[in-house]
Structure formats: C-alpha cells, structure tokens
Write a protein that holds these residues in place. Structure first.
Motif, PDB file in Angstrom:
ATOM      1  N   SER A  21       6.966  21.736   6.778  1.00  0.00           N
ATOM      2  CA  SER A  21       5.734  22.131   6.070  1.00  0.00           C
ATOM      3  C   SER A  21       5.638  20.851   4.885  1.00  0.00           C
ATOM      4  O   SER A  21       6.570  20.358   4.255  1.00  0.00           O
ATOM      5  N   ALA A  23       2.836  21.276   1.434  1.00  0.00           N
ATOM      6  CA  ALA A  23       1.911  21.848   0.807  1.00  0.00           C
ATOM      7  C   ALA A  23       1.378  20.659  -0.172  1.00  0.00           C
ATOM      8  O   ALA A  23       2.009  19.914  -0.902  1.00  0.00           O
ATOM      9  N   THR A  25      -1.705  19.756  -3.253  1.00  0.00           N
ATOM     10  CA  THR A  25      -2.103  20.298  -4.522  1.00  0.00           C
ATOM     11  C   THR A  25      -3.328  19.041  -5.050  1.00  0.00           C
ATOM     12  O   THR A  25      -2.635  17.948  -4.749  1.00  0.00           O
ATOM     13  N   SER A  30      -9.077  20.209   3.061  1.00  0.00           N
ATOM     14  CA  SER A  30      -9.428  20.150   4.425  1.00  0.00           C
ATOM     15  C   SER A  30     -10.412  19.174   4.862  1.00  0.00           C
ATOM     16  O   SER A  30     -10.596  19.120   5.851  1.00  0.00           O
ATOM     17  N   ARG A  71      -2.387  22.409  10.879  1.00  0.00           N
ATOM     18  CA  ARG A  71      -2.570  22.696   9.640  1.00  0.00           C
ATOM     19  C   ARG A  71      -3.380  24.036   9.254  1.00  0.00           C
ATOM     20  O   ARG A  71      -3.969  24.492  10.294  1.00  0.00           O
ATOM     21  N   ASP A  72      -3.120  24.415   7.985  1.00  0.00           N
ATOM     22  CA  ASP A  72      -3.669  25.581   7.568  1.00  0.00           C
ATOM     23  C   ASP A  72      -4.618  25.228   6.361  1.00  0.00           C
ATOM     24  O   ASP A  72      -3.964  25.064   5.163  1.00  0.00           O
ATOM     25  N   ASN A  73      -5.970  25.166   6.632  1.00  0.00           N
ATOM     26  CA  ASN A  73      -6.573  24.745   5.485  1.00  0.00           C
ATOM     27  C   ASN A  73      -6.612  25.791   4.198  1.00  0.00           C
ATOM     28  O   ASN A  73      -6.976  25.669   3.049  1.00  0.00           O
ATOM     29  N   ALA A  74      -6.585  27.281   4.547  1.00  0.00           N
ATOM     30  CA  ALA A  74      -6.339  28.126   3.739  1.00  0.00           C
ATOM     31  C   ALA A  74      -5.193  28.063   2.724  1.00  0.00           C
ATOM     32  O   ALA A  74      -5.203  28.644   1.545  1.00  0.00           O
ATOM     33  N   GLU A  75      -4.179  27.649   3.347  1.00  0.00           N
ATOM     34  CA  GLU A  75      -3.101  27.339   2.525  1.00  0.00           C
ATOM     35  C   GLU A  75      -2.667  25.945   2.155  1.00  0.00           C
ATOM     36  O   GLU A  75      -1.704  25.578   1.455  1.00  0.00           O
ATOM     37  N   ASN A  76      -3.627  25.169   2.181  1.00  0.00           N
ATOM     38  CA  ASN A  76      -3.293  23.594   1.910  1.00  0.00           C
ATOM     39  C   ASN A  76      -2.299  23.132   2.530  1.00  0.00           C
ATOM     40  O   ASN A  76      -1.410  22.417   1.683  1.00  0.00           O
ATOM     41  N   THR A  77      -1.977  23.419   3.702  1.00  0.00           N
ATOM     42  CA  THR A  77      -0.531  23.121   4.242  1.00  0.00           C
ATOM     43  C   THR A  77      -0.565  22.357   5.676  1.00  0.00           C
ATOM     44  O   THR A  77      -1.293  22.947   6.466  1.00  0.00           O
TER      45      THR A  77
END
Length: 115
Positions: A21, A23, A25, A30, A71-77
């Motif tokens: 993973s 993450a 910041t 996205s 990718r998970d754009n809601a989790e920025n991951t």
C-alpha cells in the motif's frame, strides 16, 4: 508538501503473495498517475506498474499476470497486489508520483522472497 508512505512488505516464500500500500498526502491524488518501482541490490531502479487517473494500468513484462496495481481515490492510496512471487522479485519497492515535474518517492518497503 507531498508525501508517500509505503507499507506491506515482508518475507514471503516463493509462490506466496503480498499486498503493498502507498498512502499519499499533500496532493489531489485522483488526477495523478501513480507508479510502483523496485530496486534490487546492485541493480537500477525499474518501473514495475503504473495506474493512470482513468484507471488504465501497465506492467513490466516480468510481472504481467502476477501483479495487479489498483487505486482507491477516496483513501488516497495505491496498491500493488503481488501473487506467485519469485525470488527474483526480491527488492525494495517504492511508490512514485511525478508532481509538478518532480519525482516524489516514498521511503520504500522491502520485499524478500525466499524459502
């Protein structure tokens, strides 16, 4: 300030699986292509997989059919699912984004494939 933090590396036997993973910041996650690189001892860093803002993916030939980037754009991951691992996959794996023309790297996570 953009920061990338990887996790999920470790020691696994040949044929095993790991999920990395990363993450992010400090950026609008996205809209950026996200990349996974790896660097084995004595080798150059190589691009393993990439995923675009529209979720298109690409892979280096040696991992096709075994690794999956998502990718998970809601989790920025961003994730890298690694299956059927081989000893030659042993390396430090890095998350990367090109942000405003600059390469941003995470700290890396060690993946060791060994019996």
């Amino acid at each position: 300030q953009v920061q990338l933090v990887e996790s999920g590396g470790g020691l696994v036997q040949p044929g095993g699986s790991l999920r990395l993973s990363c993450a992010a910041t400090g950026m609008i996650f996205s809209i950026y292509t996200m990349n996974w690189y790896r660097q084995a001892p004595g080798e150059q860093r190589e691009l393993v997989a990439a995923i675009t803002r529209s979720f298109s993916t690409s892979y280096t030939n040696s991992v096709k059919g075994r690794f999956t980037i998502s990718r998970d754009n809601a989790e920025n991951t961003v994730f890298l699912q690694m299956n059927s691992l081989k000893p030659e996959d042993t390396a430090v794996y890095y998350c990367n984004v090109v942000f405003r023309g600059n390469d941003i790297w995470g700290q890396g996570t060690q993946v060791t494939v060994s019996s």
